[in-house]
Enzyme design. Sequence first.
Site, PDB file in Angstrom:
ATOM      1  N   ASP A  12       0.828  -1.209   0.000  1.00 16.54           N
ATOM      2  CA  ASP A  12       0.000   0.000   0.000  1.00 16.54           C
ATOM      3  C   ASP A  12       0.866   1.265   0.000  1.00 16.54           C
ATOM      4  OD1 ASP A  12      -2.351   1.409  -0.032  1.00 16.54           O
ATOM      5  OD2 ASP A  12      -2.733   1.242   2.114  1.00 16.54           O
ATOM      6  N   HIS A  29       2.949   3.415  -8.751  1.00 16.41           N
ATOM      7  CA  HIS A  29       2.666   2.023  -9.112  1.00 16.41           C
ATOM      8  C   HIS A  29       3.839   1.424  -9.900  1.00 16.41           C
ATOM      9  CE1 HIS A  29      -1.241   2.528  -7.484  1.00 16.41           C
ATOM     10  NE2 HIS A  29      -1.732   3.264  -8.457  1.00 16.41           N
ATOM     11  N   LEU A 123      10.824 -20.092  -4.175  1.00 13.46           N
ATOM     12  CA  LEU A 123       9.671 -19.347  -3.658  1.00 13.46           C
ATOM     13  C   LEU A 123       8.464 -19.448  -4.601  1.00 13.46           C
ATOM     14  CD1 LEU A 123       8.677 -16.905  -1.694  1.00 13.46           C
ATOM     15  CD2 LEU A 123       9.302 -15.462  -3.646  1.00 13.46           C
TER      16      LEU A 123
HETATM   17  C1  IPE Z   1      -1.323   0.314  -3.455  1.00 10.13           C
HETATM   18  O1  IPE Z   1      -1.145   1.681  -3.457  1.00 10.13           O
HETATM   19  C2  IPE Z   1      -1.602  -0.266  -4.812  1.00 10.13           C
HETATM   20  C3  IPE Z   1      -3.002  -0.693  -4.994  1.00 10.13           C
HETATM   21  C4  IPE Z   1      -3.960  -0.613  -4.135  1.00 10.13           C
HETATM   22  C5  IPE Z   1      -3.336  -1.264  -6.284  1.00 10.13           C
HETATM   23  P1  IPE Z   1      -2.365   2.689  -3.503  1.00 10.13           P
HETATM   24  O2  IPE Z   1      -2.727   2.933  -4.911  1.00 10.13           O
HETATM   25  O3  IPE Z   1      -3.473   2.221  -2.638  1.00 10.13           O
HETATM   26  O4  IPE Z   1      -1.705   3.990  -2.905  1.00 10.13           O
HETATM   27  P2  IPE Z   1      -2.330   4.947  -1.799  1.00 10.13           P
HETATM   28  O5  IPE Z   1      -2.716   4.069  -0.644  1.00 10.13           O
HETATM   29  O6  IPE Z   1      -3.508   5.614  -2.429  1.00 10.13           O
HETATM   30  O7  IPE Z   1      -1.229   5.872  -1.476  1.00 10.13           O
HETATM   31  C1  IPE Z   2      -5.472  -2.633  -0.469  1.00 11.12           C
HETATM   32  O1  IPE Z   2      -5.079  -1.311  -0.591  1.00 11.12           O
HETATM   33  C2  IPE Z   2      -5.444  -3.321  -1.796  1.00 11.12           C
HETATM   34  C3  IPE Z   2      -4.134  -3.499  -2.399  1.00 11.12           C
HETATM   35  C4  IPE Z   2      -2.984  -3.169  -1.897  1.00 11.12           C
HETATM   36  C5  IPE Z   2      -4.141  -4.119  -3.705  1.00 11.12           C
HETATM   37  P1  IPE Z   2      -6.163  -0.129  -0.774  1.00 11.12           P
HETATM   38  O2  IPE Z   2      -5.394   1.118  -0.833  1.00 11.12           O
HETATM   39  O3  IPE Z   2      -7.054  -0.453  -1.898  1.00 11.12           O
HETATM   40  O4  IPE Z   2      -6.993  -0.257   0.575  1.00 11.12           O
HETATM   41  P2  IPE Z   2      -7.854   0.819   1.344  1.00 11.12           P
HETATM   42  O5  IPE Z   2      -8.799   1.424   0.350  1.00 11.12           O
HETATM   43  O6  IPE Z   2      -6.927   1.817   1.911  1.00 11.12           O
HETATM   44  O7  IPE Z   2      -8.553   0.036   2.409  1.00 11.12           O
HETATM   45 MG    MG Z   3      -3.953   2.451  -0.710  1.00 14.77          MG
END
Ligand code: IPE
Ligand code: IPE
Ligand code: MG
Length: 229
Positions: A12, A29, A123
């Site tokens: 995240d 990303h 792995l």
């Molecule tokens: C994690 O990073 C990747 C996915 C959820 C696909 P985020 O895109 O959620 O990044 P933040 O949490 O908005 O910073």
């Molecule tokens: C969880 O992250 C999903 C992934 C990392 C793929 P999100 O950024 O989507 O989760 P929330 O919205 O903060 O709960």
């Molecule tokens: Mg996120």
Amino acid sequence: MNKLRHVAIIMDGNGRWAQKQNKERTFGHYQGVENVRNIAIKANQLKIEVLTLYAFSTENWKRPLIEVNYLMKLPEVFFDRFLKELMDNDIKIDMIGEWKGIPEDTANVLKKAIAKTANNKGLTLVFAMNYGGKQEILQAVNSCINDPELNTVITEDIFNDHLDSGKYPDVDLMIRTSGEYRISNFLLWKLAYAEFAFVNEAWPEFTPEKFETVISDFDDRDRRFGGIK
Ligand code: IPE
Ligand code: IPE
Ligand code: MG
């Protein structure tokens, strides 16, 4: 020393990490993809059996289409860059989640990587893609109901075997990056007795060294599984 067979990570914070540097969320990303490679190689070196990475949740469809489309391109970016290296490191790829809904191109890229690495012995790197913990449980319930051989009481083992993630051990350690303290519908069944580690670093800045620190902290945890030590 605690046994560490299965590590699961909620990757995240990509978007916020990029925005903090005045860049597009997609830049986060992209950098995140590079880190998948770094952490997978480290996990393989550490002899972890299974590393499950949350790549796209069933809730992530709520994001703007442009971001969803970008996220769906990432498997191709990842395997184009790193499949050869994954092969060299004997890493096996798998996927959990609903194939239905994933664009055909993305699904094909994943299926090709799974097939190509199927006989690797290091792995197992599992991508949770179009994955939701509740949906996984419901799918297992329905597949139990529809299994003609199953006219018996459903045990934990039987139920587990009907899960997408059923063939993998229970998660020993679940890590979430970016300072959020929630599960966000990840691996609900397999996390039943997992140890949790929440770290403040965003996913692109969660280095292999930091990963090792988290794992050595896990070694010191007192896992009682409901018993007394
Ligand atoms: C994690 O990073 C990747 C996915 C959820 C696909 P985020 O895109 O959620 O990044 P933040 O949490 O908005 O910073
Ligand atoms: C969880 O992250 C999903 C992934 C990392 C793929 P999100 O950024 O989507 O989760 P929330 O919205 O903060 O709960
Ligand atoms: Mg996120």
